[in-house]
Design an enzyme around this catalytic site. Sequence first.
Site, PDB file in Angstrom:
ATOM      1  N   LYS A  97       0.013  -1.446  -4.315  1.00 48.00           N
ATOM      2  CA  LYS A  97      -0.994  -1.879  -5.308  1.00 48.00           C
ATOM      3  C   LYS A  97      -2.194  -0.948  -5.366  1.00 48.00           C
ATOM      4  CE  LYS A  97       0.412  -6.671  -5.118  1.00 48.00           C
ATOM      5  NZ  LYS A  97       1.219  -6.720  -3.895  1.00 48.00           N
ATOM      6  N   ARG A  98      -1.939   0.315  -5.601  1.00 50.39           N
ATOM      7  CA  ARG A  98      -3.029   1.286  -5.669  1.00 50.39           C
ATOM      8  C   ARG A  98      -3.626   1.354  -7.074  1.00 50.39           C
ATOM      9  NH1 ARG A  98      -2.878   0.845  -0.483  1.00 50.39           N
ATOM     10  NH2 ARG A  98      -2.196   2.626   0.731  1.00 50.39           N
TER      11      ARG A  98
END
Length: 289
Positions: A97-98
């Site tokens: 989840k960057r």
Amino acid sequence: MTPAFGDRLARAFAKRGRLCVGIDPHAHLLEEWGLPASADGLRSFGLTVVEAAAGRAGIVKPQVAFFERFGAAGYAALEEVLAAARAAGLLVIADVKRGDIGTSVTAYAEAWLTPGSPLESDAMTVAAYQGVGSLADAMALGAAAGKGLFVLAATSNPEAAAVQQAIVQSGPRTGLSVARAIIEDVHSFNQEQDARAAYGSVGLVLGATVELADYGIDVATAGERTPALPVLAPGFGHQGARVEDVSRLFGSLASGVIVSESRGLLSAGPSGLADAIGRRAEEVRASHG
Ligand SMILES: O=c1ccn([C@@H]2O[C@H](COP(=O)(O)O)[C@@H](O)[C@H]2O)c(=O)[nH]1
């Protein structure tokens, strides 16, 4: 030429079905599995999941947060788990989840999607809070390497609804919900990449616990597009969604759905895990093809 991620995903669906086994070494699971709360425990846990999933499911999703808890040693364990999973022929979606400004998110993509990188995975999850445009270079980098990205759109956790159902106030997606606007932006990227591909190489995260109609998404028509949209759908098992509801929940998007489950399977323990995965894979196949 490296095959596109969308093509590799289609092959995984055809060969092993749509079940994605989460690798989430929660503290309580390490304890229940008789493993130490250490990087060695994570390594054993991850390698056991990989062994159980190989040949029974086509996709695994390590939750990177649980490895990050142990710092560099946790990352070293994760590198081994990623390599083992890929060597076993599993598609690996790194749940990281960057998100950031474009240059920084591209560096994240280099870390997770570059062939030969220590953390090489087949796909990664990304957040579009800084705009889908901030992900453009990362998406292009992934496409060039045959890798995929899954953009958070309508996530499975109830706290997200207020933000993700909010209405976009400016630009070409004005009037759509944030989640719906992200879907349209991702579809545009996939079309520009290869308008005739069966599946795009960039997909969405759409939780199986939410009613997509609440986000202005009509499931009867949302999936009627080429390339088809890959949909990483967490929320099965522990969070309450049921495999038999995939068609009702996702409608025309169902052909791209990856049924993702972590705790519901992992709670079977190391000795029961292979059977639990095998059974769930059959249920997914029966309800979903
Ligand atoms: O919307 C989202 C996005 C990601 N997740 C992740 O999936 C798993 C779910 O675990 P379960 O044990 O099957 O509930 C976990 O790694 C989450 O971080 C999600 O749940 N919802």
